[in-house]
Design an enzyme around this catalytic site. Structure first.
Site, PDB file in Angstrom:
ATOM      1  N   LYS A 212      62.523  37.100  86.052  1.00  0.00           N
ATOM      2  CA  LYS A 212      61.888  37.296  86.480  1.00  0.00           C
ATOM      3  C   LYS A 212      61.493  36.389  87.091  1.00  0.00           C
ATOM      4  O   LYS A 212      61.411  34.743  87.051  1.00  0.00           O
ATOM      5  CB  LYS A 212      60.545  37.142  86.305  1.00  0.00           C
ATOM      6  CG  LYS A 212      59.492  37.137  87.187  1.00  0.00           C
ATOM      7  CD  LYS A 212      57.767  37.616  86.696  1.00  0.00           C
ATOM      8  CE  LYS A 212      57.072  38.216  87.623  1.00  0.00           C
ATOM      9  NZ  LYS A 212      56.668  37.540  88.710  1.00  0.00           N
ATOM     10  N   GLU A 261      63.973  39.586  95.399  1.00  0.00           N
ATOM     11  CA  GLU A 261      63.678  38.487  94.930  1.00  0.00           C
ATOM     12  C   GLU A 261      64.332  37.343  95.954  1.00  0.00           C
ATOM     13  O   GLU A 261      65.483  37.015  96.083  1.00  0.00           O
ATOM     14  CB  GLU A 261      63.056  37.662  94.149  1.00  0.00           C
ATOM     15  CG  GLU A 261      62.087  36.700  93.887  1.00  0.00           C
ATOM     16  CD  GLU A 261      61.003  37.149  94.041  1.00  0.00           C
ATOM     17  OE1 GLU A 261      60.394  38.695  93.865  1.00  0.00           O
ATOM     18  OE2 GLU A 261      59.723  36.172  93.071  1.00  0.00           O
TER      19      GLU A 261
END
Length: 512
Positions: A212, A261
């Site tokens: 993440k 991302e």
DNA sequence: TCTGCCTGCCC
DNA sequence: ATTCTGC
DNA sequence: GCAGAATGGGCAGGCAGA
């Protein structure tokens, strides 16, 4: 339609707590609404003007408090919309003054109730207990179309207004025009939280574990050489991230939509802190000047569309295959597929050791649930706790008349006193709010308009995700995502964690 | 021209 | 972002 | 479980005023 009609429905919605009744009020209004005003009123009811943010914030609105209200309603919805258009278009020297004048004029034509509504709308706090979710249900009821079908159309359209118009005017069949296609950004899928990886795996079964990354969400659309990049809120940010455009152009596909991302990486392959990424992301000026020293790298983790085929209803396993077949590994989020908790935990530890904020755990069979906090994506982030001293509390919490927002301080063992590290109201139940309001008033040593300062005696265990640099707080450090876990009645201020400890934690975090 | 405040938008 | 609360 | 409310810190950029 008059603004007053919308305001009175908003009041009725606010007065009832039942979701079904709120929906009914809104549906009735939608039924009465002229079709050419759907595009104005649906955004109002969802909590923001059609124009989005138009340069009016809290300070400007509080300077408008003295405007005498009109005796009787006269404003039409179109008047308000036209005024918002004018406000949105203003820029350059003198614009703040003219913006203030136009707003003043508008509010001067509004009744007290209308003023309240407009102020709440512009401030972004409608507080009628209904926003986009309930409005979607209302569109469904008013049009006689299933809520799931409306919801899906909204996710694909990115906003409810066009869906409302189509549903109410053209009917069910016309909703088929809301399909996933390039340059029509869809609301990104969101994740629930899990406490640890083993927990997440046991919920999801066969899963992919991904790093993440603590950057900014991007949705990248490409057709041939044309590329557009959108943020999590579907704002177009292409100009801020030319590196992403370059990577996207190099992907061997005629048309593709990717989810990922964007993050600033160091040369050694570790991530910069979020604050550093934000120096690039969201920047419009001087992008080229910062590029060499602070490059942005896209890491993709999903493919939503490929060469004419929408993939959102495909299982994650297939979307991943298609993604990795087209995108170079260096631009794909590091990941491992496993149902083995130990292996997953090791991978999560590796993510943290590399400086990332945690991992995502995703079910291999999951569809891409646009706009929803899907049960098939779970995020696992590292949280730590500190015992901090409450220095003050601010009025106006979930219920008026409670001291809620806490000022948190670490003990300064060298110079004495406490170093404030931030504020939080999170984690406080109604019961705790009631207790602390009484407690803090008994410890009061002073106050200003919003704040009660107290003797530094109460210790709370505070969870947080990161220590970040601060220009606002005296120690130059602040907690990110601070929330109260519990009060530590067993501890006194002398037992609280020291600022030196926090400095040390910050040093370790930023060296990674 | 510099600085501080405000706003918008990331998390 | 995180958390609590009412439905 | 969903939806809404309430509120956190920081960065960029634009404007106003010194």
């Amino acid at each position: 339609m008059r603004l007053a009609d919308v305001v009175s429905v908003s009041h009725a919605v606010a007065r009832t707590s039942g979701r079904l009744e709120k929906t009914q009020h809104l549906a009735d209004l939608l039924t009465r609404l002229p079709s050419d005003e759907i595009g104005i009123v649906v955004p109002f009811l969802s909590g923001s003007p059609r124009q989005g943010r138009i340069g009016i914030g809290g300070a400007m609105l509080s300077s408008m408090r003295d405007i005498p209200p009109a005796d009787a309603p006269s404003l039409e919805i179109r008047d308000v919309d036209a005024a918002f258009d004018r406000l949105a278009a203003m820029s350059g020297a003198g614009s703040a003054t003219s913006r203030s004048q136009v707003l003043r004029q508008l509010l001067g034509r509004a009744t007290r109730d209308e003023q309240d509504f407009l102020v709440r709308l512009l401030f972004g706090e409608l507080r009628q207990g209904a926003l986009e979710g309930i409005v979607i249900d209302a569109i469904a009821r008013a049009s006689g179309i299933g809520a799931a079908r409306i919801r899906r159309a909204v996710m694909l359209a990115g906003d409810p207004a066009s869906v409302a118009r189509t549903a109410l005017v053209d009917g069910d069949a016309a909703l088929s025009r809301f399909i996933l296609e390039p340059f029509q950004p869809v609301q990104p899928m969101l994740a629930d939280s899990a406490t640890d990886v083993a927990d997440a795996i046991s919920t999801l079964g066969d899963a992919v574990i991904e790093y993440k990354l603590d950057g900014a969400r991007i949705q990248v659309h490409k057709v041939d050489d044309e590329v557009k990049v959108y943020s999590r809120n579907l704002r177009e940010v292409t100009a801020a991230v030319p590196e992403v455009v370059t990577v996207a152009r190099g992907i061997p596909a005629r048309a593709i939509v990717l989810d990922g991302e964007a993050i600033a990486m160091r040369e050694d392959g570790t991530p910069h802190p979020f604050q550093i990424t934000m120096r690039r992301f969201g920047r419009r000026l001087d992008v080229d000047r910062l590029r060499p020293d602070l490059p942005i790298t896209p890491f993709f983790f999903d493919a939503l569309y490929l060469d004419g085929e929408p993939l959102v209803d495909e299982p994650l396993a297939r979307r991943m295959d298609l993604l990795t077949a087209r995108v170079t590994a260096s631009n794909v989020v590091p990941r491992v597929v496993t149902a083995n908790p130990a292996e997953a935990a090791a991978f999560a530890a590796q993510a943290l050791a590399t400086g990332h904020e945690g991992v995502m755990v995703k079910a291999l069979t999951g569809r891409y649930a646009a706009g929803r906090r899907g049960q098939t994506w779970l995020k696992v982030k590292q949280a730590r706790t500190l015992d901090l001293v409450i220095l003050a509390a601010e009025w106006s919490g979930r219920r008026k008349g409670t001291l809620s927002n806490l000022h948190l301080g670490a003990r300064d063992s060298e110079r004495g006193g406490f170093v404030m590290l931030g504020k939080t109201f999170k984690g406080l139940t109604d019961e705790m709010l009631a207790w602390q309001t009484k407690k803090f008033l008994a410890l009061e040593i002073g106050r200003d308009a919003y704040t009660v300062f107290i003797r530094p005696e109460v210790v709370a265990e505070v969870a947080f995700n990161e220590i970040q640099a601060s220009s606002q707080y005296p120690g130059g450090l602040a907690l990110r995502f601070a929330r109260v876990k519990r009060y530590r009645a067993d501890k006194s201020a002398a037992d609280a964690d020291t600022f030196a400890t926090i400095q040390e934690m910050y040093g370790q975090g930023s060296r990674l």
